[in-house]
Design a protein around this motif. Structure first.
Motif, mmCIF file in Angstrom:
data_model
loop_
_atom_site.group_PDB
_atom_site.id
_atom_site.type_symbol
_atom_site.label_atom_id
_atom_site.label_comp_id
_atom_site.label_asym_id
_atom_site.label_seq_id
_atom_site.Cartn_x
_atom_site.Cartn_y
_atom_site.Cartn_z
ATOM 1 N N GLN A 86 43.300 33.857 38.670
ATOM 2 C CA GLN A 86 42.269 32.894 38.259
ATOM 3 C C GLN A 86 41.878 31.983 39.414
ATOM 4 O O GLN A 86 40.688 31.682 39.602
ATOM 5 N N LEU A 87 42.862 31.556 40.194
ATOM 6 C CA LEU A 87 42.560 30.678 41.327
ATOM 7 C C LEU A 87 41.731 31.394 42.383
ATOM 8 O O LEU A 87 40.794 30.811 42.951
ATOM 9 N N ILE A 88 42.043 32.644 42.645
ATOM 10 C CA ILE A 88 41.276 33.411 43.639
ATOM 11 C C ILE A 88 39.841 33.620 43.154
ATOM 12 O O ILE A 88 38.881 33.423 43.906
ATOM 13 N N ILE A 89 39.696 34.013 41.895
ATOM 14 C CA ILE A 89 38.348 34.230 41.343
ATOM 15 C C ILE A 89 37.558 32.936 41.342
ATOM 16 O O ILE A 89 36.379 32.908 41.733
ATOM 17 N N PHE A 90 38.190 31.845 40.925
ATOM 18 C CA PHE A 90 37.483 30.560 40.879
ATOM 19 C C PHE A 90 37.101 30.098 42.287
ATOM 20 O O PHE A 90 36.007 29.568 42.497
#
Length: 101
Positions: free
Chosen positions: A5-9
């Motif tokens: 989620q952090l990478i996508i965000f």
């Protein structure tokens, strides 16, 4: 899933820095879709985890009930005369519900 989620965000936020507006919109749509896919994956994973944990807890409680009941049955008859009616069954149920929770 939090690292994903952090990478996508992070990539979603980086897509706002693109000079070409059409490319930025395309990237935002792509990363929003990726975020939705990760959300669906989490929903499936958490549901499966909860279902399996509940099943394991029920099986463990059943095994404990069986062993407790076998131990109670091995008591001498005079032991049952000392306890109240229904107390044995209630104690089995009470003890194993604590394990299942």
């Amino acid at each position: 899933n939090q690292p994903a989620q952090l990478i996508i965000f992070g990539n979603l936020l980086d897509s706002f820095n693109t000079a070409d507006t059409a490319e930025a919109v395309k990237l935002v749509h792509f990363f929003a879709l990726m975020y939705a896919v990760v959300g669906i994956q989490q929903l499936i994973t958490i549901t499966l985890q909860t279902a399996l944990a509940t099943r394991v807890a029920a099986a463990q409680a059943r095994r404990c009930r069986e062993k407790y009941f076998a131990a109670v049955l091995s008591r001498p008859i005079s032991w049952f005369d000392q306890s109240d009616q229904g107390a044995v069954g209630a104690s089995v149920l009470e003890s194993t519900l604590a394990i299942q929770d």
